[in-house]
Design a protein around this motif. Structure first.
Motif, PDB file in Angstrom:
ATOM      1  N   SER A  26       0.833  -1.201   0.000  1.00  0.00           N
ATOM      2  CA  SER A  26       0.000   0.000   0.000  1.00  0.00           C
ATOM      3  C   SER A  26       0.871   1.257   0.000  1.00  0.00           C
ATOM      4  O   SER A  26       2.052   1.222   0.345  1.00  0.00           O
ATOM      5  CB  SER A  26      -0.918   0.013   1.218  1.00  0.00           C
ATOM      6  N   GLU A  27       0.275   2.391  -0.370  1.00  0.00           N
ATOM      7  CA  GLU A  27       0.993   3.669  -0.357  1.00  0.00           C
ATOM      8  C   GLU A  27       1.483   4.009   1.038  1.00  0.00           C
ATOM      9  O   GLU A  27       2.538   4.629   1.207  1.00  0.00           O
ATOM     10  CB  GLU A  27       0.103   4.790  -0.880  1.00  0.00           C
ATOM     11  N   ASP A  28       0.733   3.621   2.065  1.00  0.00           N
ATOM     12  CA  ASP A  28       1.122   3.923   3.442  1.00  0.00           C
ATOM     13  C   ASP A  28       2.391   3.168   3.859  1.00  0.00           C
ATOM     14  O   ASP A  28       3.015   3.522   4.861  1.00  0.00           O
ATOM     15  CB  ASP A  28      -0.011   3.560   4.410  1.00  0.00           C
ATOM     16  N   GLU A  29       2.750   2.136   3.098  1.00  0.00           N
ATOM     17  CA  GLU A  29       3.951   1.362   3.424  1.00  0.00           C
ATOM     18  C   GLU A  29       5.163   1.794   2.600  1.00  0.00           C
ATOM     19  O   GLU A  29       6.205   1.156   2.635  1.00  0.00           O
ATOM     20  CB  GLU A  29       3.667  -0.131   3.207  1.00  0.00           C
ATOM     21  N   LEU A  30       5.000   2.902   1.888  1.00  0.00           N
ATOM     22  CA  LEU A  30       6.082   3.457   1.088  1.00  0.00           C
ATOM     23  C   LEU A  30       6.533   4.795   1.659  1.00  0.00           C
ATOM     24  O   LEU A  30       5.724   5.564   2.201  1.00  0.00           O
ATOM     25  CB  LEU A  30       5.627   3.679  -0.360  1.00  0.00           C
ATOM     26  N   GLU A  31       7.799   5.092   1.502  1.00  0.00           N
ATOM     27  CA  GLU A  31       8.352   6.409   1.812  1.00  0.00           C
ATOM     28  C   GLU A  31       8.926   6.941   0.504  1.00  0.00           C
ATOM     29  O   GLU A  31       9.968   6.482   0.039  1.00  0.00           O
ATOM     30  CB  GLU A  31       9.408   6.307   2.913  1.00  0.00           C
ATOM     31  N   PHE A  32       8.233   7.894  -0.113  1.00  0.00           N
ATOM     32  CA  PHE A  32       8.523   8.300  -1.485  1.00  0.00           C
ATOM     33  C   PHE A  32       9.764   9.186  -1.593  1.00  0.00           C
ATOM     34  O   PHE A  32       9.953  10.111  -0.800  1.00  0.00           O
ATOM     35  CB  PHE A  32       7.320   9.035  -2.077  1.00  0.00           C
ATOM     36  N   TYR A  33      10.580   8.895  -2.600  1.00  0.00           N
ATOM     37  CA  TYR A  33      11.705   9.736  -2.994  1.00  0.00           C
ATOM     38  C   TYR A  33      11.426  10.175  -4.440  1.00  0.00           C
ATOM     39  O   TYR A  33      12.030   9.692  -5.384  1.00  0.00           O
ATOM     40  CB  TYR A  33      13.027   8.971  -2.906  1.00  0.00           C
ATOM     41  N   GLY A  34      10.452  11.061  -4.591  1.00  0.00           N
ATOM     42  CA  GLY A  34      10.006  11.432  -5.920  1.00  0.00           C
ATOM     43  C   GLY A  34       8.961  10.456  -6.433  1.00  0.00           C
ATOM     44  O   GLY A  34       8.392   9.660  -5.690  1.00  0.00           O
ATOM     45  N   LYS A  35       8.728  10.491  -7.744  1.00  0.00           N
ATOM     46  CA  LYS A  35       7.644   9.733  -8.358  1.00  0.00           C
ATOM     47  C   LYS A  35       8.003   8.272  -8.625  1.00  0.00           C
ATOM     48  O   LYS A  35       7.135   7.401  -8.648  1.00  0.00           O
ATOM     49  CB  LYS A  35       7.254  10.406  -9.668  1.00  0.00           C
ATOM     50  N   TYR A  36       9.326   7.986  -8.801  1.00  0.00           N
ATOM     51  CA  TYR A  36       9.718   6.662  -9.276  1.00  0.00           C
ATOM     52  C   TYR A  36      10.641   5.893  -8.327  1.00  0.00           C
ATOM     53  O   TYR A  36      11.169   4.864  -8.694  1.00  0.00           O
ATOM     54  CB  TYR A  36      10.394   6.786 -10.648  1.00  0.00           C
ATOM     55  N   LYS A  37      10.821   6.376  -7.122  1.00  0.00           N
ATOM     56  CA  LYS A  37      11.654   5.690  -6.128  1.00  0.00           C
ATOM     57  C   LYS A  37      10.949   5.756  -4.784  1.00  0.00           C
ATOM     58  O   LYS A  37      10.289   6.756  -4.476  1.00  0.00           O
ATOM     59  CB  LYS A  37      13.039   6.336  -5.981  1.00  0.00           C
ATOM     60  N   ALA A  38      11.117   4.704  -3.991  1.00  0.00           N
ATOM     61  CA  ALA A  38      10.544   4.730  -2.644  1.00  0.00           C
ATOM     62  C   ALA A  38      11.316   3.787  -1.741  1.00  0.00           C
ATOM     63  O   ALA A  38      11.871   2.776  -2.197  1.00  0.00           O
ATOM     64  CB  ALA A  38       9.075   4.344  -2.668  1.00  0.00           C
ATOM     65  N   LYS A  39      11.352   4.123  -0.478  1.00  0.00           N
ATOM     66  CA  LYS A  39      11.862   3.193   0.528  1.00  0.00           C
ATOM     67  C   LYS A  39      10.701   2.378   1.078  1.00  0.00           C
ATOM     68  O   LYS A  39       9.568   2.860   1.146  1.00  0.00           O
ATOM     69  CB  LYS A  39      12.599   3.941   1.638  1.00  0.00           C
ATOM     70  N   LEU A  40      11.013   1.146   1.451  1.00  0.00           N
ATOM     71  CA  LEU A  40      10.000   0.235   1.981  1.00  0.00           C
ATOM     72  C   LEU A  40      10.046   0.285   3.501  1.00  0.00           C
ATOM     73  O   LEU A  40      11.099   0.116   4.110  1.00  0.00           O
ATOM     74  CB  LEU A  40      10.272  -1.179   1.451  1.00  0.00           C
ATOM     75  N   SER A  41       8.910   0.499   4.097  1.00  0.00           N
ATOM     76  CA  SER A  41       8.831   0.814   5.526  1.00  0.00           C
ATOM     77  C   SER A  41       8.950  -0.407   6.425  1.00  0.00           C
ATOM     78  O   SER A  41       8.768  -1.557   5.993  1.00  0.00           O
ATOM     79  CB  SER A  41       7.507   1.517   5.819  1.00  0.00           C
ATOM     80  N   GLU A  42       9.224  -0.135   7.680  1.00  0.00           N
ATOM     81  CA  GLU A  42       9.265  -1.191   8.698  1.00  0.00           C
ATOM     82  C   GLU A  42       7.890  -1.825   8.877  1.00  0.00           C
ATOM     83  O   GLU A  42       7.791  -3.016   9.195  1.00  0.00           O
ATOM     84  CB  GLU A  42       9.751  -0.618  10.040  1.00  0.00           C
ATOM     85  N   GLU A  43       6.839  -1.039   8.665  1.00  0.00           N
ATOM     86  CA  GLU A  43       5.472  -1.577   8.772  1.00  0.00           C
ATOM     87  C   GLU A  43       5.256  -2.694   7.752  1.00  0.00           C
ATOM     88  O   GLU A  43       4.614  -3.713   8.053  1.00  0.00           O
ATOM     89  CB  GLU A  43       4.451  -0.459   8.571  1.00  0.00           C
ATOM     90  N   LEU A  44       5.778  -2.512   6.557  1.00  0.00           N
ATOM     91  CA  LEU A  44       5.664  -3.565   5.542  1.00  0.00           C
ATOM     92  C   LEU A  44       6.439  -4.799   5.956  1.00  0.00           C
ATOM     93  O   LEU A  44       5.933  -5.927   5.843  1.00  0.00           O
ATOM     94  CB  LEU A  44       6.189  -3.048   4.197  1.00  0.00           C
ATOM     95  N   VAL A  45       7.661  -4.611   6.428  1.00  0.00           N
ATOM     96  CA  VAL A  45       8.488  -5.743   6.872  1.00  0.00           C
ATOM     97  C   VAL A  45       7.756  -6.543   7.942  1.00  0.00           C
ATOM     98  O   VAL A  45       7.710  -7.780   7.897  1.00  0.00           O
ATOM     99  CB  VAL A  45       9.852  -5.239   7.408  1.00  0.00           C
ATOM    100  N   ASP A  46       7.161  -5.846   8.889  1.00  0.00           N
ATOM    101  CA  ASP A  46       6.436  -6.520   9.970  1.00  0.00           C
ATOM    102  C   ASP A  46       5.202  -7.246   9.439  1.00  0.00           C
ATOM    103  O   ASP A  46       4.875  -8.349   9.885  1.00  0.00           O
ATOM    104  CB  ASP A  46       6.013  -5.507  11.042  1.00  0.00           C
ATOM    105  N   ARG A  47       4.506  -6.628   8.484  1.00  0.00           N
ATOM    106  CA  ARG A  47       3.250  -7.213   7.996  1.00  0.00           C
ATOM    107  C   ARG A  47       3.465  -8.528   7.247  1.00  0.00           C
ATOM    108  O   ARG A  47       2.645  -9.445   7.342  1.00  0.00           O
ATOM    109  CB  ARG A  47       2.518  -6.213   7.088  1.00  0.00           C
ATOM    110  N   VAL A  48       4.550  -8.635   6.507  1.00  0.00           N
ATOM    111  CA  VAL A  48       4.728  -9.818   5.653  1.00  0.00           C
ATOM    112  C   VAL A  48       5.690 -10.857   6.248  1.00  0.00           C
ATOM    113  O   VAL A  48       5.963 -11.880   5.624  1.00  0.00           O
ATOM    114  CB  VAL A  48       5.249  -9.399   4.256  1.00  0.00           C
ATOM    115  N   LYS A  49       6.178 -10.619   7.454  1.00  0.00           N
ATOM    116  CA  LYS A  49       7.244 -11.468   8.004  1.00  0.00           C
ATOM    117  C   LYS A  49       6.851 -12.933   8.165  1.00  0.00           C
ATOM    118  O   LYS A  49       7.722 -13.820   8.149  1.00  0.00           O
ATOM    119  CB  LYS A  49       7.741 -10.913   9.329  1.00  0.00           C
TER     120      LYS A  49
END
Length: 554
Positions: A26-49
């Motif tokens: 989801s967008e809430d699990e992204l940290e955007f660096y412009g339109k075409y790059k993003a960091k993946l959040s700790e929330e995502l790591v926890d959700r799919v572990k």
């Protein structure tokens, strides 16, 4: 014919949120660096572990020519081919270092129609991870020198400081420097030096840590110096670990980008394989395994370097096990190993190919020693003749090795479908992965095991300095795997010994401990941790126009 950067600049990229959506992010699990790059959040790591892991595919190669042989291109092309045969795949790669971007190799985002984009961003600064690592390393150096200046209550022997400053650039003039000159107010004079950022232990730590707590623990364990009475001093003794971790709090998060064909790609971390352990981060690989059915990753240079370290260090420390190994081979690299000069590699020469192909044989045999199915990817270049390609195919058949012709540079994913089919089939075969040495062996036994089993050496010569190093760190390094720094151009420690050399010994001139990363480093031959620029650097051809368009990257 379009250049790599022209192809990349013409790509029809999707907004990164759309790429993420294909992975159920989801967008809430992204940290955007412009339109075409993003960091993946700790929330995502926890959700799919707790999800089951997909299949892990390692892409490695034979010993290369100085120009590189398309390992990243093959990794990207294989990832692009997977959806074309109905498979959900993700690519996990290292981030490029500015050193080779401006040096001899150029960019490291693939090539032709098998690239990761946005290519200019990825090769130039990206999301700032390299700069954060540089800053954390140099903060530790500054705290160390400040401690000396402010009275040296720990009793650090300035002649026995192990730590070096770093810079993400090839700059040979900084290998050996003196600091603290200019009088009392400017610090304590001492010998110092720089290494390239990708050789810093901080880079290794970022790539091997599991979370922020583990990151801070590992940073605190960096061995920085010894006292006058021989006591080890760690980064935690200088109270540096907290501040260093603060600088890396965002850099620890993997980066999401895409290929030219919009296949998701995670890029994170970037240690070199000849002077470091050559793999992207454990966090990125583990997350990728949760997000798709197939995770395609690579290890730097030939299998004697990156793959050995991936399998003996990263997989051992992270509890990973690959389902298949792809060995990239090229006609030109095998001719180079057969004695053909770099300038003459485009001309057909089956005789030289027949001499150099033993190098491929060694890499196939070595990877099978780890108990994992192997597939050879014959990476086709435009000048390769049918006779040369057939010679390699026949050789693979003679060894009972699966192989496929890869044309991903020219055709993108479509040119990698045969390879993808072979790799998927290999993943279904039985695998019995195991490292090639027991971590509880002595340091000298572990180094010797790699030299004999992987390089084909008759033995190892340890210099007097290396013997002294080992005696000093044997107890501290108990149970740690070994990272051998050597040339990428040969199976031996002599870059001129091409093909499959025999009757040689490997000389280890220095051994040190990366206590935070959790491995021992052995330096062989003339390997440098701060590379230099070539006579004509790639930087000479890189430019930017008035409207901000970059040219000359390749």
């Amino acid at each position: 014919m379009l250049s790599d950067i022209e192809i990349a600049q013409g790509a029809k990229m999707l907004p990164i949120k759309e790429v993420a959506k294909s992975l159920d992010i989801s967008e809430d699990e992204l940290e955007f660096y412009g339109k075409y790059k993003a960091k993946l959040s700790e929330e995502l790591v926890d959700r799919v572990k707790d999800r089951p892991d997909g299949k892990l595919i390692l892409v490695t190669a034979i010993n290369p020519t100085p120009a590189g042989e398309g390992k990243t291109t093959t990794s990207v092309g294989l990832g692009q081919a997977m959806p074309l045969i109905g498979k959900k795949a993700i690519i996990a790669l290292r981030e490029p270092s500015l050193g080779p971007v401006f040096g001899i190799k150029g960019g490291a985002a693939g090539g032709g129609y098998a690239q990761v984009v946005p290519m200019e961003d990825i090769n130039l600064h990206f999301t700032g991870d390299m700069h954060a690592i540089t800053a954390a390393n140099n903060l530790l150096c500054a705290l160390l020198d400040n401690h000396l200046q402010q009275g040296n209550t720990l009793g650090i022997d300035q002649r026995r400081i192990l730590l070096k400053r770093c810079l993400d650039m090839n700059d040979r003039a900084l290998r050996y420097v003196n600091v603290g000159l200019g009088g009392k107010v400017n610090g304590i004079p001492r010998e110092d030096g720089f290494q390239i950022t990708v050789a810093s232990e901080v880079m290794a730590i970022l790539c091997l840590c599991s979370d922020i707590t583990d990151l801070k623990r590992r940073l605190g364990n960096i061995l920085v110096a010894y006292t006058y009475d021989g006591k080890p001093i760690f980064a935690r003794d200088l109270k540096a670990d907290g501040a260093m971790a603060a600088l890396l709090k965002d850099a620890i998060k993997p980066n999401l980008v895409q290929t030219l064909e919009n296949t998701p790609a995670i890029m994170h971390g970037g240690p070199f394989a000849n002077i470091a352990h050559g793999c992207n981060s454990v966090r990125a690989t583990k997350l990728a395994l949760k997000l798709a059915d197939y995770c395609i990753t690579e290890a730097g240079f030939g299998s004697d370097l990156g793959a050995e370290k991936f399998l003996d260090i990263k997989c051992r420390l992270a509890g990973l096990a690959p389902s298949a190994i792809v060995i990239v081979a090229t006609v030109r690299a095998l001719k180079y190993n057969g004695g053909v000069a770099k300038t003459d590699l485009k001309a057909e020469n089956v005789e030289a190919l027949s001499k150099g192909i033993v190098n491929l044989g060694a890499h196939i045999e070595n990877m099978k020693k780890f108990g994992v199915p192997v597939v050879v990817a014959i990476n086709r270049f435009g000048e390769d003749s049918d006779a040369e390609l057939k010679y390699i195919a026949d050789y693979c058949e003679s060894l009972g090795a699966d192989f496929a012709l890869s044309e991903v540079f020219a055709k993108g994913g479509e040119g990698g479908k045969e390879l993808a089919e072979k790799v998927v089939a290999a993943c279904e075969k039985e695998a019995h992965f195991a490292p090639i040495y027991d971590a509880d062996l002595s340091i000298k036994e572990k180094i010797t095991a790699i030299a004999k089993t992987i390089y084909g050496a008759e033995g190892v010569n340890f210099t007097a300095a290396a013997e002294k190093n080992i005696a000093e760190i044997e107890e501290l390094g108990k149970g740690m795997p070994v990272c051998i720094a050597k040339t990428q151009y040969s199976l031996s420690d002599d870059e001129k010994a091409l093909g499959r050399p025999t009757g040689f010994t490997v000389t280890v001139r220095e051994v040190k401990i990366s206590a935070g990363a959790g491995f021992i480093v052995a330096l062989t031959g003339s390997i440098m941790t701060m590379p230099g620029l070539p006579k004509v650097p790639a930087a000479n051809n890189i430019d930017v126009s008035a409207d901000g368009k970059i040219t000359g990257l390749f």
